[in-house]
Scaffold this motif. Structure first.
Motif, PDB file in Angstrom:
ATOM      1  N   UNK C 255      60.443 -22.640  54.780  1.00 59.33           N
ATOM      2  CA  UNK C 255      59.411 -22.696  55.822  1.00 59.33           C
ATOM      3  C   UNK C 255      58.311 -21.683  55.584  1.00 59.33           C
ATOM      4  N   UNK C 256      58.708 -20.546  55.163  1.00 55.14           N
ATOM      5  CA  UNK C 256      57.711 -19.494  55.035  1.00 55.14           C
ATOM      6  C   UNK C 256      57.174 -19.399  53.627  1.00 55.14           C
ATOM      7  N   UNK C 257      57.713 -20.261  52.734  1.00 53.10           N
ATOM      8  CA  UNK C 257      57.268 -20.267  51.347  1.00 53.10           C
ATOM      9  C   UNK C 257      57.355 -18.887  50.712  1.00 53.10           C
ATOM     10  N   UNK C 258      58.401 -18.216  51.093  1.00 54.11           N
ATOM     11  CA  UNK C 258      58.583 -16.882  50.503  1.00 54.11           C
ATOM     12  C   UNK C 258      59.337 -17.042  49.201  1.00 54.11           C
ATOM     13  N   UNK C 259      58.856 -17.946  48.402  1.00 48.06           N
ATOM     14  CA  UNK C 259      59.636 -18.354  47.242  1.00 48.06           C
ATOM     15  C   UNK C 259      59.514 -17.380  46.090  1.00 48.06           C
ATOM     16  N   UNK C 260      58.416 -16.704  46.033  1.00 49.14           N
ATOM     17  CA  UNK C 260      58.180 -15.945  44.806  1.00 49.14           C
ATOM     18  C   UNK C 260      59.312 -14.976  44.467  1.00 49.14           C
TER      19      UNK C 260
END
Lengths: 294, 272, 628
Positions: C255-260
């Motif tokens: 959801x927050x695209x804290x993928x890095x």
């Protein structure tokens, strides 16, 4: 499991204390035989089939100890034979040896039943009020010993898993391995002991007015049995103190003339050593009876 | 709330405990049993009186009553140490350390399971005595013997074992109390001396006390020859026992004392 | 009103350079359930111990602790003993007496409770905790879980207002830990007892906590509701993210695209402890309905986020909505037969190459004899005792990292001990590297062939410094003093314990002890390494380090057979997993197939994505499928 076991620890403890002390005090062969038979019966009742092994060992001990006495004590008139440079082996000394050997065997057998019935739990409970700190220390030792034993096993397993098992190798290396195990166990034990101490203090150990949990209840039947035990013991003690059961062994054996007190004491002693058997039989009959009514 | 009737002390009791944690009991250190002088006298007189009465009654009974009398005397010898321990109202850490040392002494045999007849219990008792002092040393010895009786079976020998191991611990602890033996970090020479001392204590004191038990319980008539026979028969056993003690002291002496010292330092654990 | 108020507490141990607690303030409201988390060594224990005078460590203190409105020092010892209940980490060492009944009564005895009340209280506690069946047992006969439950009951018998628990489940297996935490929750909910618990098994406590406090270097870094703390943690890329419940992590990443920070970071994902039970029914309803509420399926940027799910159930609701909202072309991760390692194919597929993503040519060694070959092995501990192993057949190829999973008492540890030759099976055959175990001589076997790391690493240390302990391993070897030093240096470097060589093994932290023990074991240069639950009681960050170390070993051709309860760890790192049940191996498969076949005994990510995705077993799998 005998139903004698289910009585309050005080009652069972008094029973054993009484029969053991009387067992070593009576020198009369008749009383010795009663004590020996009572102890053997109880031993077999509590230990079952495996009890036969100890009984066998005790039979051998009885023979050896009986024969040993005349070797050290040449008193007595009836010489059975002489040995060495004219040393007599007398009948009186042999009989006396048998009585003392019976005493030894009796005590060992009573203790065997005692150990089966008086668990550490009951003993620490009994002395909990009298000696609370000592009783707690003992309780803790009884708790720690199996824990340490298991820890030691797991250390041994762990060391076996890296090829450091102490089972093989020369004596010195086995001793050294034992030392290493002990040292590791000690480190581990001290570390956990500090947690234990914290846990105790956290739960209020050391506050004034400590009480004891009553794990056993003293009921009427306990009271009745204790009173009977005390009465029988007292009768035996009186006979013992007044010399009614005294026997002369040397130079010739003389049992003296049995008085009323002698017979009374003998009856008491027989009743006393058979108390557990009586109780078991009584419960058995009671059980049968109540079953038949259902 | 649980009943809080007796002895609610509030902050005081906490402060007392804190004091106890920070400074060892200075008052107790001087007296040998951790008791006041008058109590010690009272106890001593009680023991002597009880002994005299017991012997007198025993003499009256005659025959084989020395069997019972001897056990009673042994119990009288042990009792003062236990009574003193009770009266001292020991703190949690003291009880725990005592229990741990006793349990170690009882279990120690398992570590040497692969070596027949190797009994290290006396050595552990002596090490506890060196670290904790004479009275705790006696207690560790006596309680270990009692506990091992409760686990492996009590018998007429139990009081004797309590006295024997208690005495071994007590004497070794006395050497440490008067400063002959340091509490930890024994120099190689001192370690050898202590181990030899342990050997001698077992062969000359602990073993003979146990043999006396054999003499009293097994022998029908006690004569000088009978006594000599029992003590002589016991000698090889005692020598093996002594050697095991010597080896254990040499091997585990410094590590064990070091660990006790380490725990004392790390957690401010005090000497009981 | 707060039951405990910690106000600006600063504390330093004597002689320490830095304070252990720094200006720390925290309120614990009466009746609340407060969770304290943080990496090991951040001062959790020190803080908890300040909540009871008798446990407070020595050192210089500043600030104060109020209990029920009064400074703690003014609350009497008796009152503190009764009202503040404390449960410590070690289940075994906390027990004082030898019988269960006596342990229950111990606290009441100390308080001077009268016999009648005591009898009632003990009976009540035994019934409430369901321990009446083992009331008369010796404590030595209890399992770890039972012991800790007994400790809890013994404290509860004193009827405290607050329960303080210091990592109570660290030494328990997952099922016992779940049971224990469920009981703590029940006490909080049914009796209203305040709970303050330090715990690393966040999956189980997060959904039920009123307040979560995260500690960092002696201070409270974040305190708030579980969702708040979870979100803020993920924003800050704290390593503690790894300990969060899997649904929360996946939600955060998607959801927050804290993928890095996710895929490449080996210390990142998928390491949290296994939760088999999920939440308790009543409580997870809250979480589920909350997360089912305002489901803002919109992408990041429109400002609307769905509520963070805390349980698998909440996670499934959220994932269902997520999938409904968009057309996901790929719904499955290919099994990739022949290639092993769960996480690696996924990573490769997503085009994110990293160290762990290299697929090693395990199959190349196919014509070598297997490292372990067990055929129909039967074993029992005694003639009269039941069989523990009932026809175990197991084959482990050389160089593989194999895990052996299974419940308690299924014989996992026994298999390991059979392989060291410590236990002799009465039927069947065991071969190591192509030759029968019984033909190996002991010195050959333990020099360069087999070595085992025991469950408790402390069982291996016999001296007072790590260096001496490592040297002990070389005592029999024909090496010069320099070579010895070299070998020790080498292995210490491999296990990252070089800086700890002079320390006392007992002073190391759990993870360090584990690595130090591994160093000692590795000095025998084993080709087959046996591990008995090495991840027990270790925090998420240390687990990642352990995994990396194990990977280095298998890369060097060492075969590893590991016994474990830790489903998440196995799913992520193992080459192949086997399930032991009832004394026999019932299935052996690469983790992806192994775990996607199971529906209970599997990872939280798999349970969460079942029915939506196929073969997704790690967080990473689910995240990559969501974001394709």
């Amino acid at each position: 499991m005998s139903s004698f076991e289910s009585f309050h620890p005080l009652v069972t403890f008094f029973f054993f204390a009484s029969v053991i002390v009387l067992g070593v005090c009576f020198l009369n062969p008749l009383f010795s035989a009663v004590g020996l038979l009572g102890a053997a019966l109880m031993h077999l009742r509590t230990r079952g089939k495996e009890g036969l092994r100890l009984l066998g060992g005790m039979a051998i001990a009885f023979v050896v100890l009986s024969l040993l006495n005349p070797l050290f004590n040449p008193a007595g008139d009836t010489v059975l034979f002489t040995y060495g440079p004219n040393r007599p082996f007398t009948l009186q000394s042999l009989v006396f040896g048998m009585v003392t050997a019976a005493m030894f065997v009796t005590v060992i057998l009573w203790f065997s039943s005692f150990n089966a019935i008086m668990t550490g739990e009951k003993i620490t409970y009994l002395f909990g009020r009298m000696a609370p700190s000592l009783s707690l220390t003992l309780t803790m030792v009884l708790r720690l010993v199996p824990t340490y034993r298991r820890k030691l096993r797991s250390i041994m397993d762990a060391r076996a898993g890296i090829g450091k098992s102490g089972a093989t190798g020369p004596l010195t290396s086995r001793v050294r391995n034992g030392g290493a195990l002990l040292s590791l166990l000690a480190t581990w034990a001290f570390e956990s002991a500090l947690v234990t101490a914290d846990s105790m203090r956290s739960r209020g150990f050391g506050l004034a007015g400590r009480t004891c949990f009553a794990a056993y209840r003293f009921t009427l039947r306990d009271g009745v049995l204790l009173a009977i035990e005390m009465l029988l013991t007292a009768l035996c003690a009186v006979a013992l103190m007044t010399g009614a059961t005294a026997v002369e062994y040397f130079p010739v054996i003389s049992l003296g003339c049995p008085t009323v007190l002698f017979w009374l004491a003998l009856l008491s002693y027989v009743s006393l050593v058979l108390i557990p058997t009586f109780i078991d039989c009584w419960e058995h009959i009671l059980w049968r009876f109540s079953l038949s009514r259902i | 709330m649980p009943s809080m009737t007796n002895g609610e002390k509030g902050p005081d009791s906490i402060r007392q405990q804190e004091e106890w944690r920070q400074a060892p009991d200075r008052k107790r250190r001087g007296s040998s049993l951790g008791l006041s002088r008058s109590r010690r006298w009272a106890m001593g007189i009680a023991v002597v009186a009880a002994s005299i009465v017991t012997i007198a009654v025993g003499a009256q009974l005659g025959g084989r009553s020395y069997y019972l009398v001897s056990v009673l005397l042994v119990i009288y010898a042990i009792a003062p140490f236990f009574i003193a321990f009770e009266l001292r109202r020991p703190q949690a850490r003291e009880v725990v350390v005592l229990a741990v040392m006793c349990a170690l002494a009882v279990v120690s045999r398992v570590a040497f399971i692969w070596i027949p007849h190797f009994k290290p219990m006396a050595a552990i008792v002596m090490l506890a005595a060196i670290a904790l002092g004479a009275r705790s040393g006696f207690l560790v010895g006596a309680v270990s013997a009692l506990a091992s009786g409760l686990i492996f079976g009590l018998g007429p020998w139990t009081p004797w074992q309590m006295l024997a191991f208690g005495a071994g611990g007590g004497l070794m602890g006395l050497l440490a109390d008067v400063g002959v033996v340091p509490r930890s970090k024994l120099s190689p020479k001192m370690l050898v001396a202590v181990s030899t001392g342990g050997f001698l204590l077992v062969v000359l004191l602990v073993g003979p006390i146990l043999d006396t038990c054999t003499l009293f319980t097994m022998m029908g008539t006690i004569t000088p020859t009978a006594a000599a026979a029992v003590y002589l028969a016991g000698l090889p056993v005692n020598l093996i026992h002594g050697t095991a003690t010597l080896a254990t002291l040499l091997l585990a002496g410094n590590p064990l004392l070091g660990k006790l010292a380490r725990v004392q330092m790390k957690y401010g654990l005090l000497r009981p | 009103m707060a039951l405990f108020s910690i106000e600006n507490l600063t504390f330093s141990y004597p002689g320490a350079a830095k304070p252990a607690l720094k200006d720390l303030s925290l309120d614990i409201p009466a009746g609340s359930y407060v969770v304290l988390c943080g990496r090991s060594g951040c001062g959790k224990t020190t803080l908890l111990r300040h909540l009871k005078s008798v446990l407070t460590p020595h050192g210089s203190t500043d600030g104060r602790v109020l209990f029920d409105g009064r400074p703690l020092g003014e609350v009497g010892a008796r009152e503190q003993a009764a009202r503040i209940g404390f449960v410590l980490q070690n289940p075994d060492a906390q027990i004082v007496t030898d019988k269960v009944w006596h342990e229950l009564a111990f606290g009441l005895e100390n308080l001077g409770c009268d016999p009648e009340t005591m009898r009632l209280r003990v009976a009540e506690m035994a019934s409430y905790f369901g321990i009446q069946h083992w009331f008369h047992r010796d404590v030595a006969q209890l399992s770890g879980g039972q012991k800790q439950l007994l400790n809890l009951a013994a404290v509860m018998a004193m009827q405290p207002d607050v329960l303080v628990l210091d990592e109570p489940t660290a030494q328990l297996d997952p099922i016992a830990a779940s049971d224990f935490l469920a009981t703590v929750l029940k006490i909080n909910r049914e009796l209203g007892t305040t709970v303050f618990i330090a715990e690393h098994r966040l999956e189980e406590v997060f959904p039920h906590a009123d307040v979560v406090a995260l500690m960092e270097e002696g201070a409270i870094a974040i305190a708030g509701s579980p969702r708040e703390v979870g979100e803020r943690l993920q924003e800050s890329h704290d390593p503690m993210v790894a300990a969060l419940p899997a649904p929360l992590r996946i939600w955060g990443a998607v959801e927050r695209r804290l993928v890095e920070g996710w895929p490449g970071d080996p210390s990142g994902v998928g390491l949290s402890d296994e939760s088999l039970g999920g939440g308790l029914s009543g409580e997870s309803l809250d979480a589920a309905s909350a997360s089912a509420g305002p489901v803002g399926v919109g992408p990041l940027g429109d400002g609307r986020l769905s509520t963070a799910p805390l349980t698998v159930r909440g996670g499934r609701t959220w994932l269902g909505d997520w999938c409904r909202g968009r057309q996901l072309p790929v719904r499955a991760i290919p099994e990739m037969a022949g290639e092993t390692g769960a996480m690696r194919p996924a990573a490769a597929e997503m085009g994110q190459s990293n160290a762990a993503g290299v697929i090693r040519p395990v199959a190349a060694k196919a014509n070598h004899p297997a490292a372990v070959e067990m055929k129909e092995v039967w074993f029992r501990y005694g003639r009269e005792l039941p069989d523990v192993l009932r026809g175990v057949t197991l084959s482990v190829p050389e160089g593989q990292f194999r895990v052996l999973l299974g419940g308690n008492g299924t014989g996992k540890s026994t298999v390991l001990r059979v392989l060291t030759g410590a236990l002799k099976p009465y039927r069947g055959s065991v071969s190591l590297f192509g030759s029968k175990l019984k033909n190996w001589r002991d010195d050959e076997l333990f020099r360069g062939c087999v070595a085992m790391l025991p469950q408790d690493p402390l069982s291996l240390f016999v001296t007072d410094s790590l260096k001496d302990d490592l040297a002990e391993m070389l005592s029999g070897a024909k090496l010069g003093p320099e070579q010895r030093c070299e070998r020790i240096e080498e292995v210490a470097q491999l296990c990252e314990v070089t800086g700890l060589l002079d320390d006392h093994p007992f002073d190391l932290s759990g993870g360090e002890q584990q690595r130090a023990a591994l160093a000692k074991v590795l000095l025998t240069e084993p080709r087959l390494l046996l591990l008995d639950e090495p991840t027990k009681g270790i925090d998420a960050v240390f687990k990642a380090q352990l995994a990396e170390l194990l990977r280095r070993l298998t890369d060097n051709g060492v075969t590893i057979l590991m016994v474990s309860h830790d489903v998440e760890f196995c799913a992520r790192y193992a080459d192949e997993a086997s399930l032991l049940f009832d004394g026999a191996v019932v299935s052996s498969n690469p983790p992806r197939r192994f775990f996607s076949q199971n529906s209970f005994y599997t990872t939280a990510a798999n349970r969460m994505s079942r029915g939506f995705f196929e073969n997704a077993i790690t967080d990473q799998d689910v995240i990559s499928l969501c974001l394709q």
